[in-house]
Design an enzyme around this catalytic site. Structure first.
Site, short mmCIF file in Angstrom:
data_model
loop_
_atom_site.label_atom_id
_atom_site.label_comp_id
_atom_site.label_asym_id
_atom_site.label_seq_id
_atom_site.Cartn_x
_atom_site.Cartn_y
_atom_site.Cartn_z
N ARG A 65 45.32 16.60 49.01
CA ARG A 65 46.20 16.16 47.92
C ARG A 65 45.43 15.21 46.97
O ARG A 65 45.07 15.59 45.87
CB ARG A 65 47.45 15.47 48.51
N ASP A 66 45.12 14.01 47.43
CA ASP A 66 44.47 13.03 46.56
C ASP A 66 43.07 13.52 46.18
O ASP A 66 42.61 13.32 45.05
CB ASP A 66 44.38 11.68 47.28
N HIS A 71 46.04 2.48 52.04
CA HIS A 71 45.45 3.62 51.32
C HIS A 71 44.38 3.04 50.39
O HIS A 71 44.68 2.52 49.32
CB HIS A 71 46.58 4.31 50.54
N HIS A 121 41.03 3.18 48.11
CA HIS A 121 39.98 3.90 47.38
C HIS A 121 38.72 3.03 47.49
O HIS A 121 38.79 1.86 47.91
CB HIS A 121 40.42 4.17 45.94
N CYS A 130 43.35 9.33 41.34
CA CYS A 130 44.55 9.71 40.58
C CYS A 130 44.17 9.94 39.13
O CYS A 130 43.61 9.04 38.49
CB CYS A 130 45.60 8.61 40.69
N ASN A 139 38.87 8.21 47.67
CA ASN A 139 39.36 7.42 48.81
C ASN A 139 38.20 7.06 49.73
O ASN A 139 37.14 7.70 49.70
CB ASN A 139 40.36 8.23 49.62
P1 HMG Z 1 58.49 14.46 33.14
O1 HMG Z 1 57.61 15.18 32.16
O2 HMG Z 1 59.19 13.23 32.70
O3 HMG Z 1 59.53 15.44 33.86
O4 HMG Z 1 57.56 14.11 34.39
P2 HMG Z 1 60.61 16.42 33.31
O5 HMG Z 1 61.75 16.33 34.24
O6 HMG Z 1 60.86 16.19 31.83
O7 HMG Z 1 59.93 17.86 33.48
C1 HMG Z 1 58.85 18.31 32.70
C2 HMG Z 1 58.51 19.73 33.14
O8 HMG Z 1 57.99 19.71 34.47
C3 HMG Z 1 59.75 20.66 33.19
O9 HMG Z 1 59.28 21.96 32.95
C4 HMG Z 1 60.18 20.57 34.63
O10 HMG Z 1 60.88 21.70 35.08
C5 HMG Z 1 58.84 20.46 35.36
P3 HMG Z 1 59.63 22.72 31.54
O11 HMG Z 1 61.11 22.70 31.43
O12 HMG Z 1 58.95 21.88 30.47
O13 HMG Z 1 59.01 24.08 31.72
N1 HMG Z 1 58.97 19.70 36.60
C6 HMG Z 1 58.60 20.17 37.79
N2 HMG Z 1 58.10 21.35 38.19
C7 HMG Z 1 57.83 21.48 39.50
N3 HMG Z 1 58.04 20.50 40.43
C8 HMG Z 1 58.54 19.32 40.05
C9 HMG Z 1 58.84 19.11 38.69
N4 HMG Z 1 59.35 18.07 38.00
C10 HMG Z 1 59.43 18.43 36.73
N5 HMG Z 1 58.73 18.36 40.95
C11 HMG Z 1 57.27 13.82 36.74
C12 HMG Z 1 58.04 13.39 35.50
C13 HMG Z 1 57.57 12.80 37.83
C14 HMG Z 1 57.72 15.21 37.15
C15 HMG Z 1 55.76 13.83 36.39
O14 HMG Z 1 55.42 12.62 35.85
C16 HMG Z 1 54.88 14.13 37.57
O15 HMG Z 1 54.92 15.21 38.16
N6 HMG Z 1 54.01 13.14 37.93
C17 HMG Z 1 53.14 13.26 39.09
C18 HMG Z 1 51.78 12.71 38.77
C19 HMG Z 1 50.93 12.74 40.01
O16 HMG Z 1 51.05 13.62 40.85
N7 HMG Z 1 50.01 11.76 40.11
C20 HMG Z 1 49.12 11.68 41.25
C21 HMG Z 1 49.80 11.29 42.52
S1 HMG Z 1 50.05 9.54 42.70
C22 HMG Z 1 48.52 8.95 43.25
O17 HMG Z 1 47.53 9.65 43.24
C23 HMG Z 1 48.47 7.57 43.85
C24 HMG Z 1 48.42 7.61 45.38
O18 HMG Z 1 47.28 8.32 45.84
C25 HMG Z 1 48.38 6.18 45.96
C26 HMG Z 1 47.27 5.32 45.37
O19 HMG Z 1 46.11 5.72 45.33
O20 HMG Z 1 47.63 4.20 44.97
C27 HMG Z 1 49.67 8.29 45.96
MG MG Z 2 45.30 7.54 46.01
#
Ligand code: HMG
Ligand code: MG
Length: 304
Positions: free
Chosen positions: A7-8, A214, A216, A247, A260
């Site tokens: 994932r990450d 977690h 990095h 991320c 990480n």
């Molecule tokens: P948004 O653009 O505000 O959402 O994003 P929306 O509801 O307006 O939807 C936009 C489009 O995405 C729509 O499609 C939805 O259907 C679709 P359209 O109508 O335009 O064709 N959609 C989805 N499709 C599939 N699955 C879904 C989904 N949701 C919406 N679940 C949202 C808001 C939260 C969805 C967006 O910001 C997002 O997906 N963000 C995720 C970003 C991410 O994954 N970042 C990395 C992970 S976090 C990280 O790495 C940190 C961590 O490792 C810890 C650390 O290191 O600190 C965990």
């Molecule tokens: Mg992370």
């Protein structure tokens, strides 16, 4: 030990990796004996194109014939993601989910298009469905030491967010071990003293095995932070095979987000602190080589 590489590790990879290779990486990690694998994300494919095959990956993983299957988990940001996760979750293939927020308003906006409070309200809307289905839930808080945009983080803010997240768990879920708080040093800047300042805000709870760290590893301090956390009672850590990770919303093209802590580095830290793990080192070395090859092989272009 949770390996978050599928994932990450892969989410920031610009070129699409074939689904079969992701499944192979997960299989090698499972055979290496990690306790949990964060296999993918049910996030928007528009935001993280690399993980748009989450359902296919997990469906294939469910068919693997593993002697000692680890826990498999996936990120879920909203109702839509919850629908997708529940579609895969079953008695024979129980899935754990991970929700994620941050101790930074700017990071929260950039990563999930909402405020910190907005993200927690979102979780409140769909988490009852996860708990009703018997899923365990990981709750990430990013930027626990520093935000790449907002600067240093106040540990009291992290504590406040943790309390708000834990308030979403139904009675008995925490005691039953179905909930964990995962503290993310998203950009790998923490010193052991920062981890200490953070963990003392949770003094009473650390021994409950509810906390995950977690880390990095931008500046090579993650092992020292893990060692300190072990001494303070933390027993659960994330790492990424071959040190993959980052991320996309925590970096810029000039300064990409860091990976990480590598799984073998974390393993050495845990062992040198006097603890044992379930990891088979030869099998881990095989998974490490595969992960390195994966990012060096020719890429498949994203489908239109
Ligand atoms: P948004 O653009 O505000 O959402 O994003 P929306 O509801 O307006 O939807 C936009 C489009 O995405 C729509 O499609 C939805 O259907 C679709 P359209 O109508 O335009 O064709 N959609 C989805 N499709 C599939 N699955 C879904 C989904 N949701 C919406 N679940 C949202 C808001 C939260 C969805 C967006 O910001 C997002 O997906 N963000 C995720 C970003 C991410 O994954 N970042 C990395 C992970 S976090 C990280 O790495 C940190 C961590 O490792 C810890 C650390 O290191 O600190 C965990
Ligand atoms: Mg992370």
């Amino acid at each position: 030990m949770t390996d978050v590489a599928p994932r990450d590790g892969l989410q920031n990879e610009p070129n699409l990796i074939p689904t079969a290779d992701k499944v192979r990486l997960i299989e090698l990690l499972a055979r290496a004996g990690v306790n949990e694998i964060e296999a993918t994300s049910f996030v928007s494919p528009k935001w993280i194109p690399q993980l748009s095959d989450a359902a296919e990956v997990l469906a294939a993983v469910a068919q693997l014939n593993l002697p000692n299957p680890p826990v498999f988990s996936a990120l879920v940001p909203n109702e839509h993601g919850m629908d997708r996760a529940l579609h895969i979750h079953s008695d024979s293939f129980p899935l754990k989910i991970a929700v994620f927020t941050a101790a930074s308003e700017t990071f929260s906006q950039k990563n999930t298009n909402t405020t910190v409070a907005g993200s927690i309200a979102r979780f409140g809307a769909f988490l009852p469905r996860a708990f009703d289905a018997g899923m365990s839930v990981r709750m990430y808080i990013s930027c626990v030491a520093r935000c790449p945009f907002d600067g240093p983080t106040d540990p009291d803010f992290v504590r406040q967010i943790a309390d708000d997240l834990l308030a979403l768990a139904p009675a008995g879920a925490i005691e039953a071990g179905c909930v964990e708080i995962d503290l993310g040093d998203t950009i790998g800047v923490a010193y052991p003293d920062d981890i200490k300042s953070l963990l003392i805000r949770f003094e009473d709870e650390i021994a409950r095995d509810m906390f995950v760290l977690h880390l990095h590893d931008t500046f090579g301090r993650a092992a020292d932070c893990a060692e300190l956390a072990l001494a303070l009672g933390v027993r659960s850590f994330d790492s990424s095979v071959a040190g993959l990770g980052g991320c996309p919303y925590a970096g810029t093209p000039e300064k990409p987000a860091p990976g990480n802590i590598a799984t073998d580095v974390l393993l050495n830290t845990i062992e040198s602190s006097g603890y044992t793990t379930t990891i088979n080192k030869d099998a881990l070395a095989q998974a490490t080589s595969f992960a390195q090859e994966l990012l060096a092989c020719p890429r498949v272009e994203p489908a239109e």
